[in-house]
Design a protein around this motif. Structure first.
Motif, PDB file in Angstrom:
ATOM      1  N   THR A 125     -24.254  57.089 -37.765  1.00 47.87           N
ATOM      2  CA  THR A 125     -24.232  57.949 -36.919  1.00 47.87           C
ATOM      3  C   THR A 125     -24.807  57.321 -35.496  1.00 47.87           C
ATOM      4  N   ASP A 126     -24.349  57.790 -34.350  1.00 49.69           N
ATOM      5  CA  ASP A 126     -25.099  57.283 -33.218  1.00 49.69           C
ATOM      6  C   ASP A 126     -25.788  58.557 -32.284  1.00 49.69           C
ATOM      7  N   CYS A 183     -22.560  51.263 -33.255  1.00 45.80           N
ATOM      8  CA  CYS A 183     -23.657  52.365 -33.709  1.00 45.80           C
ATOM      9  C   CYS A 183     -24.631  52.378 -32.777  1.00 45.80           C
ATOM     10  N   ALA A 184     -25.181  51.003 -32.428  1.00 46.22           N
ATOM     11  CA  ALA A 184     -26.277  50.790 -31.510  1.00 46.22           C
ATOM     12  C   ALA A 184     -25.911  50.974 -30.135  1.00 46.22           C
ATOM     13  N   GLU A 185     -24.854  50.799 -29.771  1.00 46.31           N
ATOM     14  CA  GLU A 185     -24.393  51.022 -28.375  1.00 46.31           C
ATOM     15  C   GLU A 185     -23.531  52.498 -28.000  1.00 46.31           C
ATOM     16  N   ASN A 186     -23.895  53.300 -28.996  1.00 50.53           N
ATOM     17  CA  ASN A 186     -23.467  54.733 -28.828  1.00 50.53           C
ATOM     18  C   ASN A 186     -21.906  54.873 -28.736  1.00 50.53           C
ATOM     19  N   ARG A 187     -21.178  54.137 -29.265  1.00 52.61           N
ATOM     20  CA  ARG A 187     -19.619  54.118 -29.073  1.00 52.61           C
ATOM     21  C   ARG A 187     -18.922  54.193 -30.307  1.00 52.61           C
ATOM     22  N   LEU A 188     -19.588  54.873 -31.311  1.00 50.86           N
ATOM     23  CA  LEU A 188     -18.916  55.124 -32.825  1.00 50.86           C
ATOM     24  C   LEU A 188     -17.596  55.617 -32.711  1.00 50.86           C
ATOM     25  N   ASP A 215     -31.127  68.374 -31.516  1.00 49.70           N
ATOM     26  CA  ASP A 215     -31.764  69.713 -30.986  1.00 49.70           C
ATOM     27  C   ASP A 215     -33.226  69.414 -30.506  1.00 49.70           C
ATOM     28  N   GLN A 216     -33.935  68.752 -31.865  1.00 55.04           N
ATOM     29  CA  GLN A 216     -35.222  68.656 -31.505  1.00 55.04           C
ATOM     30  C   GLN A 216     -35.657  67.445 -30.629  1.00 55.04           C
ATOM     31  N   GLY A 217     -34.627  67.073 -29.921  1.00 53.07           N
ATOM     32  CA  GLY A 217     -35.079  65.902 -28.970  1.00 53.07           C
ATOM     33  C   GLY A 217     -35.549  64.391 -29.685  1.00 53.07           C
ATOM     34  N   MET A 218     -34.903  64.110 -30.953  1.00 53.31           N
ATOM     35  CA  MET A 218     -34.976  63.091 -31.558  1.00 53.31           C
ATOM     36  C   MET A 218     -33.649  62.593 -32.199  1.00 53.31           C
ATOM     37  N   PRO A 219     -32.463  62.310 -31.422  1.00 57.84           N
ATOM     38  CA  PRO A 219     -31.358  62.006 -31.778  1.00 57.84           C
ATOM     39  C   PRO A 219     -31.477  60.784 -32.901  1.00 57.84           C
ATOM     40  N   TYR A 220     -30.458  60.855 -33.693  1.00 60.83           N
ATOM     41  CA  TYR A 220     -30.720  59.804 -35.028  1.00 60.83           C
ATOM     42  C   TYR A 220     -29.491  58.902 -34.853  1.00 60.83           C
ATOM     43  N   GLY A 273     -16.360  66.024 -48.245  1.00 65.14           N
ATOM     44  CA  GLY A 273     -16.248  66.775 -47.213  1.00 65.14           C
ATOM     45  C   GLY A 273     -17.189  68.041 -46.883  1.00 65.14           C
ATOM     46  N   GLU A 274     -17.652  68.341 -48.121  1.00 65.19           N
ATOM     47  CA  GLU A 274     -18.809  69.297 -48.147  1.00 65.19           C
ATOM     48  C   GLU A 274     -20.085  68.919 -47.845  1.00 65.19           C
ATOM     49  N   VAL A 275     -20.283  67.365 -48.341  1.00 65.59           N
ATOM     50  CA  VAL A 275     -21.423  67.094 -47.828  1.00 65.59           C
ATOM     51  C   VAL A 275     -21.728  66.707 -46.501  1.00 65.59           C
ATOM     52  N   ILE A 276     -20.448  66.211 -45.783  1.00 66.63           N
ATOM     53  CA  ILE A 276     -20.327  66.116 -44.269  1.00 66.63           C
ATOM     54  C   ILE A 276     -20.862  67.538 -43.766  1.00 66.63           C
ATOM     55  N   GLU A 277     -20.143  68.451 -44.174  1.00 61.04           N
ATOM     56  CA  GLU A 277     -20.053  69.705 -43.324  1.00 61.04           C
ATOM     57  C   GLU A 277     -21.546  70.605 -43.678  1.00 61.04           C
ATOM     58  N   ARG A 278     -22.109  70.582 -44.567  1.00 64.40           N
ATOM     59  CA  ARG A 278     -23.257  71.372 -44.979  1.00 64.40           C
ATOM     60  C   ARG A 278     -24.581  70.506 -45.091  1.00 64.40           C
ATOM     61  N   ILE A 279     -24.415  68.964 -44.930  1.00 60.77           N
ATOM     62  CA  ILE A 279     -25.688  68.550 -45.301  1.00 60.77           C
ATOM     63  C   ILE A 279     -25.833  67.454 -43.963  1.00 60.77           C
ATOM     64  N   ILE A 280     -24.896  66.373 -43.846  1.00 59.31           N
ATOM     65  CA  ILE A 280     -24.926  65.272 -42.657  1.00 59.31           C
ATOM     66  C   ILE A 280     -24.752  66.103 -41.257  1.00 59.31           C
ATOM     67  N   ALA A 281     -23.813  66.712 -41.012  1.00 56.80           N
ATOM     68  CA  ALA A 281     -23.656  67.183 -39.850  1.00 56.80           C
ATOM     69  C   ALA A 281     -24.607  68.186 -39.240  1.00 56.80           C
ATOM     70  N   PRO A 282     -25.310  69.135 -40.107  1.00 55.02           N
ATOM     71  CA  PRO A 282     -26.276  69.882 -39.580  1.00 55.02           C
ATOM     72  C   PRO A 282     -27.690  69.003 -39.271  1.00 55.02           C
ATOM     73  N   THR A 283     -27.752  68.106 -40.183  1.00 57.81           N
ATOM     74  CA  THR A 283     -28.889  67.162 -39.778  1.00 57.81           C
ATOM     75  C   THR A 283     -28.857  66.336 -38.467  1.00 57.81           C
ATOM     76  N   VAL A 284     -27.681  65.931 -38.306  1.00 56.21           N
ATOM     77  CA  VAL A 284     -27.391  65.146 -37.100  1.00 56.21           C
ATOM     78  C   VAL A 284     -27.804  66.148 -35.752  1.00 56.21           C
ATOM     79  N   ARG A 285     -27.217  67.481 -35.867  1.00 54.11           N
ATOM     80  CA  ARG A 285     -27.325  68.285 -34.731  1.00 54.11           C
ATOM     81  C   ARG A 285     -28.685  68.801 -34.716  1.00 54.11           C
ATOM     82  N   GLU A 286     -29.399  69.086 -35.727  1.00 56.01           N
ATOM     83  CA  GLU A 286     -30.788  69.559 -35.759  1.00 56.01           C
ATOM     84  C   GLU A 286     -31.690  68.470 -35.084  1.00 56.01           C
ATOM     85  N   MET A 287     -31.532  67.106 -35.665  1.00 60.81           N
ATOM     86  CA  MET A 287     -32.264  66.174 -35.011  1.00 60.81           C
ATOM     87  C   MET A 287     -31.998  65.827 -33.514  1.00 60.81           C
TER      88      MET A 287
END
Length: 428
Positions: A198-199, A310-315, A258-263, A242-256
């Motif tokens: 993830t970028d 990933c490093a250049e934010n173009r995934l 939102d907290q000002g620390m993009p992963y 699909g469930e892992v991405i929807e319920r675990i990975i995607a919410p983590t990326v969004r929350e990070m």
């Protein structure tokens, strides 16, 4: 471009092997590297904790991408120092690396984002931790909050074992990593690992694996950094992924974000597949070890392109990873006494004969003595890795290679992949 890879273990040997094949790689440097990595990279001596020295090296050698292999430099903020000087880095910021650096941080994030995980209590003193044991009973999981080289987790089957683990943490066994403890509900199910790049906004799946943490066969004995792994993990079906991405990975990326620390980097989710669905056990902010080895054995696309995108934010615009349909399986050859007090200095021979088509030996803890003889320098010494049409075939090839290696002071589990081998046998 010139690429710098930081690290010295089996994970880094696998990354170096694959990065050296990238169309983006003009020259690969590795620090500190190991004798295996030296076969595909120029090994240099850099102190990853000295951020100014790493930045200066990158400027001097015109490094276009830094790949940080282990977790400690990420938690220490090396990626921030490099990005601050305009150097592209594969790996999260110090703030984002808290996902691995603090188990309590991750558990609190799960609560905020509604991510399924085990019930838990954070404890900053022994008395609070002991009281938490009353809440969960036995079995129970006791974790040092910080980085403990894969050895700060105890799955306690009895109250006595749990209390001993709590005393170890607050008694200083894990140093600063034990300033706080996390006491967790024991989850029933089968463990599996899911990887995603993830970028900070785009999420790209990057394979699955199953690790074998216990030192002994039949998953017995103390936890280790990992005694073997295979990929893919068939228990992670497309529907569950699909469930892992929807319920675990995607919410983590969004929350990070939102907290000002993009992963940005690889997000490695350790999962428990329970009767009510997948639950997050923990996050790692780097590739797993030895899971990375089996992923790299299966990867058919350009690793350098994926990490650079990933490093250049173009995934979102980059090519998606392509993996072989084969299984890859790795067996860890460890030094006698591991994980407690591994014996170092044992001579190793026969690696050339062990590496045939579809088989690769990654160096995890090796060095050269004064005479140039390859010797063990760590607990986990070699990762003997093979591909096959099935787990059963990959396992046979890997252990065939193990048996061609001379390492009298070493040992390995002989049952890596046992769950899937049993399933394959029942289906045949």
């Amino acid at each position: 471009m010139n690429i710098l890879l930081l690290g010295s273990g089996g994970r880094e040997h696998a990354l170096a092997w694959k990065l050296a094949q990238s169309r983006h790689c003009a020259k690969l440097f590795a620090s500190p590297g190991n004798p295996g990595i030296a076969e595909c990279a120029d090994c240099v001596s850099l102190d990853a904790a000295n951020h100014e020295a790493v930045v200066a090296f990158c400027e001097e050698r015109r490094i276009g991408l830094v790949v940080i292999g282990p977790e400690a430099p990420l938690v220490d903020g090396l990626a921030d120092a490099l990005r601050g000087q305009g150097v592209a880095v594969f790996g999260p910021s110090k703030a984002a690396a808290q996902l691995e650096g603090s188990k309590g941080f991750t558990k609190d994030l799960c609560v905020r984002a509604g991510i399924p995980t085990a019930g838990y209590v954070r404890a900053t003193d022994e008395a609070t931790a002991m009281a938490a044991l009353d809440r969960f009973g036995a079995p129970v999981v006791v974790k040092a909050d910080g980085l403990a080289a894969g050895k700060g987790v105890t799955v306690a089957t009895t109250r006595e074992e749990a209390e001993d683990a709590v005393r170890d943490i607050f008694g200083g066994r894990f140093g600063d990593a034990g300033a706080e403890a996390v006491i967790e509900e024991f989850l029933e199910g089968e463990e599996a690992s899911f990887f995603a790049l993830t970028d900070g906004s785009t999420i790209v799946p990057f394979g699955t694996a199953q690790d074998h943490k216990r030192v002994g066969e039949g998953d017995s004995g103390p936890n280790t950094g990992g005694m073997g792994a295979y990929s893919p993990a068939p228990v992670l079906t497309p529907m569950i992924e699909g469930e892992v991405i929807e319920r675990i990975i995607a919410p983590t990326v969004r929350e990070m974000a939102d907290q000002g620390m993009p992963y940005s980097g690889v997000l490695y989710a350790g999962l428990m597949l329970t009767a009510t669905g997948p639950k997050l056990i923990e996050y790692n902010c780097r590739f797993g070890d030895p899971e990375c080895q089996v992923l790299m054995m299966r990867l058919e696309s350009d690793l350098g392109e994926h990490l650079l995108a990933c490093a250049e934010n173009r995934l979102a615009r980059g090519e998606h990873p392509r993996f072989s349909g084969d299984t890859a399986l790795t067996v860890v050859m460890a030094a006698e006494g591991y994980p407690a007090t591994p014996k170092k200095g044992g001579a190793i021979s026969g690696l050339a004969g062990a590496q045939t088509d579809g088989t690769k030996v990654f160096h995890a803890g090796t060095g050269l003595d004064a005479d140039g003889t390859l010797v063990a320098s760590g607990g986990r010494v070699l990762n003997v890795t093979a591909r096959g049409a099935s787990v059963t075939q990959a396992k046979a090839r890997a252990y065939g290679a193990v048996d061609r290696i001379g390492f009298p002071d070493g040992f390995c589990r002989r049952d890596i992949g046992w769950r899937e081998v049993e399933r394959e046998a029942s289906e045949s």
